[in-house]
Scaffold this motif. Structure first.
Motif, PDB file in Angstrom:
ATOM      1  N   GLN A   4     -40.662  10.674   4.874  1.00  0.00           N
ATOM      2  CA  GLN A   4     -39.613  10.690   5.899  1.00  0.00           C
ATOM      3  C   GLN A   4     -38.791   9.405   5.891  1.00  0.00           C
ATOM      4  O   GLN A   4     -37.868   9.259   6.691  1.00  0.00           O
ATOM      5  N   ALA A   5     -39.135   8.469   5.007  1.00  0.00           N
ATOM      6  CA  ALA A   5     -38.501   7.148   5.032  1.00  0.00           C
ATOM      7  C   ALA A   5     -37.981   6.746   3.662  1.00  0.00           C
ATOM      8  O   ALA A   5     -38.051   5.573   3.275  1.00  0.00           O
ATOM      9  N   LYS A   6     -37.458   7.692   2.915  1.00  0.00           N
ATOM     10  CA  LYS A   6     -37.004   7.399   1.553  1.00  0.00           C
ATOM     11  C   LYS A   6     -35.805   6.463   1.526  1.00  0.00           C
ATOM     12  O   LYS A   6     -35.488   5.895   0.476  1.00  0.00           O
ATOM     13  N   ASN A   7     -35.118   6.321   2.661  1.00  0.00           N
ATOM     14  CA  ASN A   7     -33.961   5.432   2.708  1.00  0.00           C
ATOM     15  C   ASN A   7     -34.350   3.961   2.835  1.00  0.00           C
ATOM     16  O   ASN A   7     -33.499   3.079   2.741  1.00  0.00           O
ATOM     17  N   VAL A   8     -35.638   3.695   3.053  1.00  0.00           N
ATOM     18  CA  VAL A   8     -36.106   2.315   3.179  1.00  0.00           C
ATOM     19  C   VAL A   8     -36.414   1.752   1.795  1.00  0.00           C
ATOM     20  O   VAL A   8     -37.031   2.418   0.955  1.00  0.00           O
ATOM     21  N   GLU A   9     -36.007   0.532   1.565  1.00  0.00           N
ATOM     22  CA  GLU A   9     -36.189  -0.103   0.260  1.00  0.00           C
ATOM     23  C   GLU A   9     -37.659  -0.125  -0.142  1.00  0.00           C
ATOM     24  O   GLU A   9     -38.531  -0.503   0.640  1.00  0.00           O
ATOM     25  N   GLY A  10     -37.937   0.282  -1.363  1.00  0.00           N
ATOM     26  CA  GLY A  10     -39.277   0.252  -1.914  1.00  0.00           C
ATOM     27  C   GLY A  10     -40.062   1.535  -1.743  1.00  0.00           C
ATOM     28  O   GLY A  10     -41.095   1.731  -2.412  1.00  0.00           O
ATOM     29  N   VAL A  11     -39.594   2.432  -0.882  1.00  0.00           N
ATOM     30  CA  VAL A  11     -40.356   3.657  -0.615  1.00  0.00           C
ATOM     31  C   VAL A  11     -40.297   4.623  -1.792  1.00  0.00           C
ATOM     32  O   VAL A  11     -41.323   5.197  -2.190  1.00  0.00           O
TER      33      VAL A  11
END
Length: 488
Positions: free
Chosen positions: A232-239
């Protein structure tokens, strides 16, 4: 003898086969003094839980003409339903009840066991907190959300607030654990929290920092949970990079039976794979996929379990079967859980303005504005109490009832209520009303003399009357100030 390659002796003439090929199978059965028989079997894929697959993703096996099977979900649901407690719960602990709720949420709303377990959870049963408090709170939140019940105010407990309160500025709950952070993230992102919020970003970074070099989070099951949460957090760097590594880890963990070592890990792995852009049906090892593995572990009773019979008590059967149902339906947690927004309750901010109309009477007006108050705060209300004896208008603000918030924030622009004490009604109030109504008495000095005041006060009132040019309004104002000496 099967296809001239496999020979076995049977007990009582019965032989169970697990067929993994669509080729014609020749079975020759023979017994001393009996006529030898030959049986031809042509496997088909007509069953609803059977599929034929012709592809291979490189994880092992030819994948050619492979017949695959899934668990019979209806039988699994029947097994759970038949082991329901009278109060709607399951097993010896609500640990099992919560996971069964998630499983049964996939069924139609007329399912009796689903209705009963929803009724049970709505009664807000005590949550037994073990060593992992946040993990328990998140699990109960997931159970509620799967049934469409708000984890904020669907019951008497605000589970989301409790999770948020456990944040220490870097992570949730126990600093020595991170499975609680994974489930807290999964739950909060389905409860209106955004990946742009500092608290969420810090938790994501904390989870990423705990990923092992091989892409895992200490095992298949927790890695599968992390994949679903971080998905649910693919927009966060490194995910994205972390998700790629974790899926590679799962691929290398696929065993020769097509599973991941046990029912529980396999079920969660199926959900994790399906939450990505891939499908667990495509993951093959020796022509077997994870669904084939679960299918082989389902018993005639409908339960799905890994443990041998002598170790397999009812609780473990309920637990592993509850895990298997969503996997058998290819439904991951993000698909099962209902999304909720952060509730915003209207709060009443009261300001009181006192004006005098042309007739000299006092008007009290109350204005109301809406503000965003955290969930669990009962909206405040304002009321105006008129003291008929003294004709003094007093605006009061009812104290808000705040759930699970020991330090409620009172809006800064709320006027502190005035409390009037020890004012005894006298006939003087009628005289004051006459003075403020604009109806001048025939002799204003006589009116002052009639008031139950001490002599110095009467003398000063007469001076005010004289200096003001006979203004009854100013005299009334002076007497009002004297009267309010008793105001606390």
């Amino acid at each position: 003898i099967i296809n001239n390659t496999f020979e076995t002796e049977t007990d009582g003439g019965k032989l169970s086969l697990f067929i993994t090929s669509t080729d014609t199978i020749y079975i020759k059965a023979s017994k001393t003094n009996f006529v030898t028989t030959v049986l031809l079997i042509n496997p088909t894929s007509t069953a609803s839980n059977t599929t034929t697959q012709n592809n291979n993703n490189g994880t092992g096996g030819s994948g050619s003409g492979q017949t695959h099977n899934k668990i019979d979900v209806n039988k699994a649901v029947e097994f759970l339903s038949s082991n329901k407690n009278t109060n709607g719960s399951f097993g010896s602990s609500d640990l099992y009840t919560d996971w069964v709720a998630i499983a049964l949420s996939t069924q139609n709303n007329d399912n009796v066991a689903k209705l009963k377990i929803k009724e049970y959870l709505l009664s807000n049963p005590d949550l037994v907190i073990g060593l992992n408090e946040v993990g328990s709170l998140a699990r109960r939140s997931m159970a509620l959300m799967s049934l469409g019940i708000s984890p904020y105010d669907g019951t008497k407990t605000n589970y989301i607030q409790k999770i948020v309160d456990s944040f220490d500025g870097n992570q949730f709950g126990d600093n020595n654990l991170y499975n609680d952070d994974i489930f807290a993230l999964l739950t909060l992102l389905k409860s209106g929290y955004q990946t742009t919020e500092p608290m969420i970003i810090k938790d994501i970074k904390y989870i990423l920092s705990k990923q092992n070099p091989n892409g895992s989070w200490d095992g298949v099951d927790l890695t599968a949970a992390a994949i679903q949460a971080l998905g649910q957090a693919k927009n966060v760097e490194g995910v994205d990079e972390a998700l790629t590594k974790s899926l590679e880890y799962l691929q290398t963990s696929l065993n020769n039976e097509g599973g991941f070592g046990n029912v529980e890990s396999t079920a969660w792995a199926i959900q994790a794979i399906d939450s990505s852009t891939d499908s667990a049906s495509n993951w093959l090892k020796n022509n077997l996929n994870p669904h084939d593995y679960l299918y082989k572990k389902q018993s005639a009773s409908g339960s799905v379990t890994t443990l041998p019979k002598e170790e397999n008590n009812l609780d473990s059967k309920i637990w592993s079967t509850a895990y298997s149902i969503p996997a058998g339906l290819d439904k991951n947690w993000n698909e099962i859980l209902t999304s909720f927004s952060k509730p915003l309750s209207p709060a009443t901010t009261t300001t009181t303005n006192t004006e005098q109309n042309t007739g000299g009477t006092t008007n009290t007006t109350t204005s109301t504005a809406n503000a965003n108050i955290p969930t669990g705060t009962t909206p405040t209300t304002a009321s105006t109490i008129q003291n008929k004896e003294t004709a003094i208008s007093i605006s009061t603000l009812n104290s808000p009832v705040v759930k699970e918030n020991p330090n409620p924030q009172i809006p800064k622009n709320v006027v502190t209520p005035i409390i009037v004490r020890n004012i005894k009604p006298t006939t003087s109030s009628q005289t004051i009303q006459k003075l403020t109504s604009g109806q001048s008495p025939i002799n204003k000095n006589d009116v002052i003399d009639s008031l139950p005041l001490d002599t110095p006060t009467k003398r000063t009132a007469k001076k005010v009357l004289a200096i003001s040019g006979g203004s009854a309004l100013l005299v009334a104002g002076y007497l009002g100030l004297r009267l309010l000496r008793n105001v606390v």
